[in-house]
Write a protein that holds these residues in place. Structure first.
Motif, PDB file in Angstrom:
ATOM      1  N   GLY A 144      14.805  14.249  15.587  1.00 26.46           N
ATOM      2  CA  GLY A 144      14.661  15.687  15.422  1.00 26.46           C
ATOM      3  C   GLY A 144      13.331  16.112  14.836  1.00 26.46           C
ATOM      4  N   LEU A 145      12.290  15.340  15.104  1.00 28.41           N
ATOM      5  CA  LEU A 145      10.963  15.674  14.582  1.00 28.41           C
ATOM      6  C   LEU A 145      10.253  16.662  15.505  1.00 28.41           C
ATOM      7  CD1 LEU A 145       9.797  12.096  13.502  1.00 28.41           C
ATOM      8  CD2 LEU A 145      10.798  13.886  12.057  1.00 28.41           C
ATOM      9  N   GLY A 146       9.087  17.112  15.076  1.00 28.12           N
ATOM     10  CA  GLY A 146       8.316  18.071  15.857  1.00 28.12           C
ATOM     11  C   GLY A 146       7.185  17.421  16.621  1.00 28.12           C
ATOM     12  N   LEU A 147       6.395  18.267  17.259  1.00 26.78           N
ATOM     13  CA  LEU A 147       5.260  17.788  18.035  1.00 26.78           C
ATOM     14  C   LEU A 147       4.159  17.234  17.132  1.00 26.78           C
ATOM     15  CD1 LEU A 147       4.108  17.481  20.863  1.00 26.78           C
ATOM     16  CD2 LEU A 147       3.106  19.756  20.631  1.00 26.78           C
ATOM     17  N   GLU A 184       4.454  15.524  14.371  1.00 27.11           N
ATOM     18  CA  GLU A 184       4.788  14.148  14.016  1.00 27.11           C
ATOM     19  C   GLU A 184       4.626  13.210  15.221  1.00 27.11           C
ATOM     20  OE1 GLU A 184       7.235  16.838  11.303  1.00 27.11           O
ATOM     21  OE2 GLU A 184       6.625  16.810  13.400  1.00 27.11           O
ATOM     22  N   SER A 185       5.046  13.677  16.398  1.00 27.13           N
ATOM     23  CA  SER A 185       4.922  12.855  17.601  1.00 27.13           C
ATOM     24  C   SER A 185       3.459  12.636  17.969  1.00 27.13           C
ATOM     25  CB  SER A 185       5.662  13.522  18.761  1.00 27.13           C
ATOM     26  OG  SER A 185       7.035  13.631  18.478  1.00 27.13           O
ATOM     27  N   ALA A 186       2.640  13.659  17.790  1.00 33.39           N
ATOM     28  CA  ALA A 186       1.216  13.532  18.085  1.00 33.39           C
ATOM     29  C   ALA A 186       0.566  12.513  17.161  1.00 33.39           C
ATOM     30  CB  ALA A 186       0.529  14.890  17.949  1.00 33.39           C
ATOM     31  N   VAL A 187       0.932  12.543  15.902  1.00 34.52           N
ATOM     32  CA  VAL A 187       0.407  11.563  14.940  1.00 34.52           C
ATOM     33  C   VAL A 187       0.791  10.155  15.362  1.00 34.52           C
ATOM     34  CG1 VAL A 187       0.702  10.699  12.576  1.00 34.52           C
ATOM     35  CG2 VAL A 187       0.219  13.121  12.974  1.00 34.52           C
ATOM     36  N   MET A 188       2.056   9.966  15.738  1.00 37.03           N
ATOM     37  CA  MET A 188       2.526   8.647  16.164  1.00 37.03           C
ATOM     38  C   MET A 188       1.762   8.153  17.389  1.00 37.03           C
ATOM     39  SD  MET A 188       6.319   7.471  17.478  1.00 37.03           S
ATOM     40  CE  MET A 188       6.370   8.729  18.760  1.00 37.03           C
ATOM     41  N   LEU A 189       1.606   8.997  18.396  1.00 41.48           N
ATOM     42  CA  LEU A 189       0.950   8.558  19.619  1.00 41.48           C
ATOM     43  C   LEU A 189      -0.549   8.333  19.418  1.00 41.48           C
ATOM     44  CD1 LEU A 189       3.077  10.711  22.011  1.00 41.48           C
ATOM     45  CD2 LEU A 189       2.871   8.228  22.094  1.00 41.48           C
ATOM     46  N   HIS A 190      -1.145   9.063  18.500  1.00 36.12           N
ATOM     47  CA  HIS A 190      -2.530   8.777  18.124  1.00 36.12           C
ATOM     48  C   HIS A 190      -2.649   7.375  17.553  1.00 36.12           C
ATOM     49  CE1 HIS A 190      -5.731   8.451  15.067  1.00 36.12           C
ATOM     50  NE2 HIS A 190      -6.471   9.096  15.960  1.00 36.12           N
ATOM     51  N   GLU A 191      -1.717   7.020  16.661  1.00 36.05           N
ATOM     52  CA  GLU A 191      -1.779   5.698  16.029  1.00 36.05           C
ATOM     53  C   GLU A 191      -1.554   4.586  17.042  1.00 36.05           C
ATOM     54  OE1 GLU A 191      -2.914   5.000  13.116  1.00 36.05           O
ATOM     55  OE2 GLU A 191      -3.208   7.146  12.755  1.00 36.05           O
ATOM     56  N   ILE A 192      -0.713   4.833  18.044  1.00 36.65           N
ATOM     57  CA  ILE A 192      -0.508   3.835  19.084  1.00 36.65           C
ATOM     58  C   ILE A 192      -1.799   3.623  19.866  1.00 36.65           C
ATOM     59  CG2 ILE A 192       0.689   3.367  21.260  1.00 36.65           C
ATOM     60  CD1 ILE A 192       3.167   4.722  20.031  1.00 36.65           C
ATOM     61  N   GLY A 193      -2.444   4.725  20.286  1.00 36.42           N
ATOM     62  CA  GLY A 193      -3.711   4.598  20.992  1.00 36.42           C
ATOM     63  C   GLY A 193      -4.766   3.906  20.155  1.00 36.42           C
ATOM     64  N   LEU A 251       7.201  24.001  32.733  1.00 36.58           N
ATOM     65  CA  LEU A 251       6.163  24.636  31.909  1.00 36.58           C
ATOM     66  C   LEU A 251       6.426  24.430  30.422  1.00 36.58           C
ATOM     67  CD1 LEU A 251       5.564  28.019  33.772  1.00 36.58           C
ATOM     68  CD2 LEU A 251       4.133  25.964  33.796  1.00 36.58           C
ATOM     69  N   ASP A 252       7.709  24.333  30.039  1.00 35.92           N
ATOM     70  CA  ASP A 252       8.040  24.098  28.635  1.00 35.92           C
ATOM     71  C   ASP A 252       7.436  22.795  28.127  1.00 35.92           C
ATOM     72  OD1 ASP A 252       9.503  26.399  28.558  1.00 35.92           O
ATOM     73  OD2 ASP A 252      11.447  25.420  28.841  1.00 35.92           O
ATOM     74  N   GLY A 253       7.197  21.850  29.058  1.00 37.64           N
ATOM     75  CA  GLY A 253       6.689  20.556  28.642  1.00 37.64           C
ATOM     76  C   GLY A 253       5.205  20.359  28.839  1.00 37.64           C
ATOM     77  N   LEU A 254       4.530  21.291  29.530  1.00 36.56           N
ATOM     78  CA  LEU A 254       3.117  21.067  29.842  1.00 36.56           C
ATOM     79  C   LEU A 254       2.229  21.154  28.609  1.00 36.56           C
ATOM     80  CD1 LEU A 254       2.664  22.917  33.254  1.00 36.56           C
ATOM     81  CD2 LEU A 254       3.016  20.487  32.814  1.00 36.56           C
ATOM     82  N   ASN A 255       2.453  22.160  27.758  1.00 34.08           N
ATOM     83  CA  ASN A 255       1.611  22.272  26.564  1.00 34.08           C
ATOM     84  C   ASN A 255       1.770  21.085  25.623  1.00 34.08           C
ATOM     85  OD1 ASN A 255       0.232  24.641  27.203  1.00 34.08           O
ATOM     86  ND2 ASN A 255       1.852  25.942  26.386  1.00 34.08           N
ATOM     87  N   PRO A 256       3.000  20.672  25.285  1.00 30.60           N
ATOM     88  CA  PRO A 256       3.109  19.510  24.401  1.00 30.60           C
ATOM     89  C   PRO A 256       2.530  18.243  25.008  1.00 30.60           C
ATOM     90  CG  PRO A 256       5.274  20.210  25.165  1.00 30.60           C
ATOM     91  CD  PRO A 256       4.317  21.297  25.507  1.00 30.60           C
ATOM     92  N   ALA A 298      -6.426  19.716  18.436  1.00 27.24           N
ATOM     93  CA  ALA A 298      -5.146  19.174  18.900  1.00 27.24           C
ATOM     94  C   ALA A 298      -4.053  19.382  17.857  1.00 27.24           C
ATOM     95  CB  ALA A 298      -5.289  17.688  19.230  1.00 27.24           C
ATOM     96  N   MET A 299      -4.365  19.150  16.604  1.00 26.43           N
ATOM     97  CA  MET A 299      -3.363  19.327  15.558  1.00 26.43           C
ATOM     98  C   MET A 299      -3.040  20.808  15.350  1.00 26.43           C
ATOM     99  SD  MET A 299      -2.313  16.381  14.763  1.00 26.43           S
ATOM    100  CE  MET A 299      -1.396  16.630  13.240  1.00 26.43           C
ATOM    101  N   LYS A 300      -4.026  21.667  15.504  1.00 24.29           N
ATOM    102  CA  LYS A 300      -3.756  23.106  15.428  1.00 24.29           C
ATOM    103  C   LYS A 300      -2.797  23.520  16.541  1.00 24.29           C
ATOM    104  CE  LYS A 300      -5.828  27.705  15.740  1.00 24.29           C
ATOM    105  NZ  LYS A 300      -7.055  28.499  16.006  1.00 24.29           N
ATOM    106  N   ALA A 301      -3.032  22.993  17.748  1.00 20.66           N
ATOM    107  CA  ALA A 301      -2.158  23.316  18.881  1.00 20.66           C
ATOM    108  C   ALA A 301      -0.739  22.823  18.620  1.00 20.66           C
ATOM    109  CB  ALA A 301      -2.720  22.686  20.159  1.00 20.66           C
ATOM    110  N   ALA A 302      -0.607  21.615  18.064  1.00 19.94           N
ATOM    111  CA  ALA A 302       0.720  21.056  17.767  1.00 19.94           C
ATOM    112  C   ALA A 302       1.445  21.897  16.722  1.00 19.94           C
ATOM    113  CB  ALA A 302       0.583  19.610  17.295  1.00 19.94           C
ATOM    114  N   GLU A 303       0.727  22.362  15.715  1.00 16.32           N
ATOM    115  CA  GLU A 303       1.329  23.202  14.675  1.00 16.32           C
ATOM    116  C   GLU A 303       1.813  24.534  15.260  1.00 16.32           C
ATOM    117  OE1 GLU A 303      -1.770  23.478  11.823  1.00 16.32           O
ATOM    118  OE2 GLU A 303      -1.534  21.420  11.091  1.00 16.32           O
ATOM    119  N   LEU A 304       1.018  25.120  16.152  1.00 15.68           N
ATOM    120  CA  LEU A 304       1.437  26.358  16.814  1.00 15.68           C
ATOM    121  C   LEU A 304       2.698  26.137  17.635  1.00 15.68           C
ATOM    122  CD1 LEU A 304      -2.043  27.705  17.987  1.00 15.68           C
ATOM    123  CD2 LEU A 304      -0.532  28.814  16.327  1.00 15.68           C
TER     124      LEU A 304
END
Length: 387
Positions: free
Chosen positions: A63-66, A68-77, A239-244, A302-308
């Protein structure tokens, strides 16, 4: 916007970084060379619960947000897993989005827990060879039958289809109209039935551990209860999934660029030519410093977009800008790492050639840089449409 607790984000960053770095550069070199899916890596993230990062807790996720997911995927890359490792996790997190938001309760309860545990691998069937970026012109069609549908058509660049059990498939259920070209497309979540779907792998330049495929669909029978949401509204659900997706692609690219930059800096400090480390030369040092700056700037947007997005505020401009800047900065860092290593950059033992190959893809996918510029030109600057 709701503020994220920096301590929580740092814990996620630290935990996923440590987990991803258990799989070293040699692991990814071998997976890339052998074209082997990284199941061990996927299992490690499944065991940690991370595959269900954005799946609600009532369906077995975190139940996390974008953010947190963005941080995780950054660390994987950034771990050196690059696009192969990021994609292996990415496709458990974002393709289920339309199901989370628009699927029936029965569909959610049956399949989301399986996805969160890593027990169910799915693929995403949207792109077609004759439609390109104009999704309104897809030719895959679903014809209504008693209690279901029959689907015929072709898809291309479908990730995971070699191993996937289910497919989220977009098809036309009514003819295209010039007045509302995006209407009349429907999403189906159904079995990837190999008796009716021929899967042909595409031999490609990079991200070789993760398969890409052509699909040929011949009289695939689908039930009514496998429709996601309402008939004819499938594109609006996408479209709901394109921005994330654009946001996390940016963060994956930034991580990949930083991995390449680290390798370049290490080499520039240790490689001695004319009795001095090559990093002492400004022609080497300045491009690397420039890449560090550009990666930092791309992460900020990118983080600003995720927060929005997490705050349920409009984020289209920021998401597209993040994808553009992240792809540019990531590829540039990889390209400069190749230049820094010179002839040795072609040797696979130095790894940067894999980073370079993987980073090039994201300048054209999941949306090209030119289409991002088209969006900004028309939607933000108000310029006349050019296409």
């Amino acid at each position: 916007m709701t503020e994220k607790d920096p301590a929580d984000l740092e814990l996620i960053r630290k935990t996923t970084r440590e987990l991803a770095r258990k799989f070293d550069l040699e692991y990814w070199r071998e997976k890339d060379a052998k074209h082997e899916y990284p199941w061990e890596f996927v299992k490690a993230f499944a065991d940690g619960g991370w595959l269900g990062a954005m799946i609600p807790e009532e369906y077995g996720g975190l139940g996390l947000g974008l953010v947190e997911s963005a941080v995780m995927l950054h660390e994987i890359g950034y771990s050196g897993a690059g696009a192969s490792g990021a994609s292996a996790v990415h496709f458990y997190i974002f393709p289920p989005g339309p199901i989370i938001r628009h699927g029936s309760e029965a569909m959610k309860r049956e399949f989301l827990p399986q996805i969160a545990k890593g027990e169910l691998l799915m693929c995403f069937g949207v792109t077609e060879p004759t439609a390109g970026v104009d999704t309104s012109r897809i030719s895959t069609r679903a014809t209504k039958t008693d209690g279901g549908w029959v689907i015929n058509g072709q898809k291309v660049w479908i990730t995971n289809a070699q191993n996937a059990k289910k497919i989220l498939l977009l098809a036309r259920t009514s003819p295209r109209s010039d007045e509302k070209p995006m209407d009349g497309m429907t999403l189906f979540f159904t079995d990837l039935n190999r008796e009716r779907i021929t899967v042909r792998e595409i031999d490609k330049l990079g991200r070789s551990a993760i398969d890409s495929n052509e699909l040929f669909i011949d009289n695939l029978e689908v039930r009514d209860d496998e429709v996601v949401g309402e008939v004819g509204k499938g594109f609006s659900y996408l479209l709901d999934g394109l921005n994330p997706e654009r946001i996390v692609v940016a963060m994956e690219q930034i991580g990949l660029g930083r991995a390449a930059l680290d390798e370049a800096v290490k080499y520039a400090n240790s490689r001695v030519v004319f009795d001095r480390p090559i990093g002492k030369n400004q022609a080497v040092a300045h491009p690397l410093a420039d890449s560090w700056i550009r990666l930092q700037a791309a992460e900020q947007i990118a983080m600003k977009a995720a927060e929005l997005y997490d705050a349920k505020q409009p984020c289209g401009p920021e998401a597209n800008a993040a994808k553009f800047l992240g792809s540019e900065a990531g590829f540039q860092a990889c390209d400069r790492a190749m230049q820094t290593l010179g002839g040795y950059s072609y040797a696979k033992e130095y790894y940067v050639e894999r980073f370079w190959r993987e980073s090039r893809l994201l300048k054209v996918a999941p949306v090209s840089q030119e289409m991002v510029l088209n969006y900004i030109s028309t939607k933000i600057l108000g310029l006349p449409k050019s296409y």
